[in-house]
Enzyme design. Structure first.
Site, short mmCIF file in Angstrom:
data_model
loop_
_atom_site.label_atom_id
_atom_site.label_comp_id
_atom_site.label_asym_id
_atom_site.label_seq_id
_atom_site.Cartn_x
_atom_site.Cartn_y
_atom_site.Cartn_z
N GLU A 96 0.81 -1.22 0.00
CA GLU A 96 0.00 0.00 0.00
C GLU A 96 0.85 1.27 0.00
O GLU A 96 0.44 2.28 -0.59
CB GLU A 96 -0.95 0.01 1.20
N PHE A 158 -12.06 -6.85 13.77
CA PHE A 158 -10.93 -7.32 12.97
C PHE A 158 -10.57 -6.30 11.91
O PHE A 158 -11.41 -5.84 11.16
CB PHE A 158 -11.28 -8.66 12.31
N LYS A 208 -17.94 -0.79 5.12
CA LYS A 208 -18.34 -1.79 4.12
C LYS A 208 -19.84 -1.77 3.85
O LYS A 208 -20.28 -1.98 2.72
CB LYS A 208 -17.90 -3.18 4.59
N MET A 521 23.88 9.52 3.00
CA MET A 521 23.79 10.81 3.66
C MET A 521 24.00 10.67 5.17
O MET A 521 24.62 11.54 5.80
CB MET A 521 22.44 11.46 3.38
#
Length: 611
Positions: A96, A158, A208, A521
């Protein structure tokens, strides 16, 4: 226009509902067609939806969305089901975070909001880094997250997370869709708000049951709330005062910030610079807003900016900053930033005015519009002769050039690779990067001539941005436009799983890894400021990236010698698909110039012993 989004958003004293979870008011007739025409109408054309999820998809289709990036999951599954018959191209990412970076970069290149989506819980939280990145850089993006059914919210169900609570500080506005009838309107408003005024990320959290339930609501319109009305024109008296300051300057300097690019104001800003012969410095997010091979351009300023850009800022007497938020990597110590200058600050976000650097002449409004206002008011007959100032800026270019050595007894220099790659690619090639030394070399040793060809993580400094950004950029770019990712070995390993996406989608991108087997760096700072104690900076356990690329199904190359650089780059660019070049570069090379954190821009170091 400025470079990051202040939150909660409030450009209007009456707007007090930012980040609220309740449905918004009934939309007005005004809507948003694009970022330059706030409150223009986009009429939905999709068929009447039957579920909240279908309403969402119809809304995006009506807004002209062509591609989106995400990962499937339980709570977002109704939305994916509605996408099954859609013409919107969904790109399944490997993670994601990759979806959010790809959407971010897609929006940067395309000039419209990128769309990412994920399921509830870990899916949503995995988007957070990319959302925060877009927020810091004022990138237009819409995140759509699944959520557990409304009746289970707050029960620790959940994969439940308080997504609106988590993302409230890093979004321009977020929404909780309470029922199917509100889904389309919220998504349309989120899309419009993301690109209007000062751009930024928005989020819609989708229980949902709201996406599964039936609705007879029309697709949502892409329109902002009627309470949201960013000021586009600066007050006339303020414009006149600023113009008089410019006319009276002996050493004027234009500073183009990221807002020049975000606000599509490059043409107006360039016109102002060339018409009046005023030298131009950019910030890193504004790279490409002024062609870097133009005589007036001094390239970008700040911690690792050019010496001549930093000298110009230090010695100018009127600084005209356009769409710039004056972050610490640009200013160094604020007390020593442009110490001799009166500051004209043009920005669409009033919260940025005098936030970090005091504005003597604040001009609130759209970048392009306000620049044109000032341009029309400045009289060439009343200005001083700035020829000597331009000559001084040119002499600093000669005095402090970006250079490097290539001793035969030392490993391949990373700067050489960047220059070779620049020479081998077209002028409009798009460059994405991760974060670190490689990012600085890519910014320093590549000549950028156009906006939206430099795509990187600035404010948040997100390692791993480069590869997924290249994927998003590839979908947004013209078919014949080259896309190159310049990455570091540390950054590449953070999101290298997205290479599987590039292979699956057969994307023509070239990934160049400047492999010094360090978080470079960090190593440079440890050597300079921590007595050389290289704790957890060495990456000598890196894989062989050319073989790893082949395992993913991409074309892999490994290069150690100067003689191999040009031919390998040519072969990789010619390959029709994703390729990865693992350049083994000198692990001891540092990035210079360097302004120590909090230091004075005019006292930049050209070597470690000057720090």
């Amino acid at each position: 226009m400025s470079e990051r989004t202040v939150h909660p958003v409030s450009h209007d004293a009456d707007e007090g509902e930012a980040n609220a979870t309740e449905p918004t008011e009934e939309p007005t007739e005004s809507a948003v067609a694009d970022s330059n025409e706030p409150n223009a109408t986009t009429e939905p054309t999709a068929d009447e939806p039957t579920t909240g999820a279908q309403s969402l998809v119809s809304t995006l289709e009506a807004a002209g969305v062509e591609a989106m990036f995400g990962v499937q999951g339980g709570a977002i599954m109704p939305v994916y089901d509605a996408l099954f018959d859609s013409d919107i191209h969904h790109v399944t990412m490997a993670h994601e975070q990759g979806a959010s970076h790809a959407a971010d970069a897609y929006g940067v290149v395309k000039g419209e909001p990128g769309i990412c989506l994920a399921t509830s819980g870990p899916g949503a939280t995995n988007l957070v880094t990319g959302i925060a990145d877009a927020n810091m850089d004022s990138d237009a993006m819409v995140a759509l997250t699944g959520q557990v059914p409304s009746g289970m919210v707050g029960s620790d169900a959940f994969q439940e997370t308080d997504t609106t609570g988590v993302t409230a500080p890093i979004t321009k506005h977020n929404y909780f869709a309470g029922d199917a009838d509100t889904v389309g309107d919220m998504v349309g408003e989120a899309f419009a708000l993301a690109e209007t005024g000062r751009p930024g990320p928005t989020l819609v959290d989708l229980p949902k049951d709201a996406t599964l339930a039936e609705t007879d609501a029309d697709p949502g319109r892409t329109e902002t709330p009627d309470t949201y009305s960013p000021q586009t024109e600066a007050e006339s008296d303020a414009v006149v005062a600023a113009a008089r300051a410019v006319e009276g300057a002996e050493k004027p300097l234009l500073l183009f910030g990221g807002g020049v690019v975000k606000g599509d104001a490059c043409e107006e800003a360039r016109q102002f610079a060339t018409e009046h012969g005023i030298p131009v410095v950019t910030t890193m997010p504004a790279i490409g807003s002024m062609p870097e091979d133009h005589d007036l351009c001094l390239s970008w300023a700040g911690m690792h900016g050019t010496g001549y850009a930093n000298m110009a800022i230090t010695h100018c007497d009127v600084l005209i900053a356009v769409g710039c938020r004056f972050d610490d990597r640009l200013t160094g110590g604020v007390d020593t930033f442009a110490p001799e200058a009166e500051v004209v600050h043009i920005d669409i976000d009033p919260a940025e005015i005098s936030k970090n650097v005091h504005a003597d002449y604040p001009l609130i409004g759209d970048a392009g519009t306000v620049v044109e206002q000032v341009d029309a008011e400045v009289s060439p007959e009343d200005t001083n002769d700035w020829g000597a100032w331009r000559e001084q800026c040119s002499s600093w270019k000669e005095e402090f050039p970006l250079t490097y050595d290539t001793p035969e007894d030392e490993p391949l220099k990373p700067q050489f690779v960047v220059e070779a790659l620049d020479e081998a690619t077209d002028d409009d090639a798009i460059v994405t990067t991760g974060v670190g030394q490689h990012q600085m070399w890519a910014a320093q040793f590549w000549t950028y001539r156009s906006p939206r060809t430099w795509v990187s993580s600035h404010g948040l400094g997100t390692m791993g941005y480069g590869l997924p950004a290249a994927i998003g950029a590839r979908f947004a770019a013209d078919d014949d436009q080259q896309v190159v990712c310049i990455d570091g070995d540390g950054s590449f390993q953070m999101t290298m799983q997205e290479l599987s996406v590039a292979v699956r989608e057969n994307l023509d991108i070239t990934v160049v890894i400047l492999n010094n087997e360090y978080i470079g760096m960090v190593r440079q700072w440890q050597d300079a400021f921590f007595e050389g104690r290289r704790m957890a900076a060495e990456y000598d356990w890196c894989p062989e990236f050319d073989k790893l690329a082949e395992a993913f199904g991409a074309k892999g190359f490994a290069v150690d010698d100067y003689d191999e650089v040009a031919d390998t780059i040519e072969e990789a660019l010619a390959y029709d698909g994703p390729s990865v070049i693992d350049f083994h570069v000198d692990p001891g090379t540092n990035v210079y110039p360097m302004v120590p954190s909090g230091g004075a821009n005019g006292k930049f170091a050209l070597s470690e012993d000057q720090l």
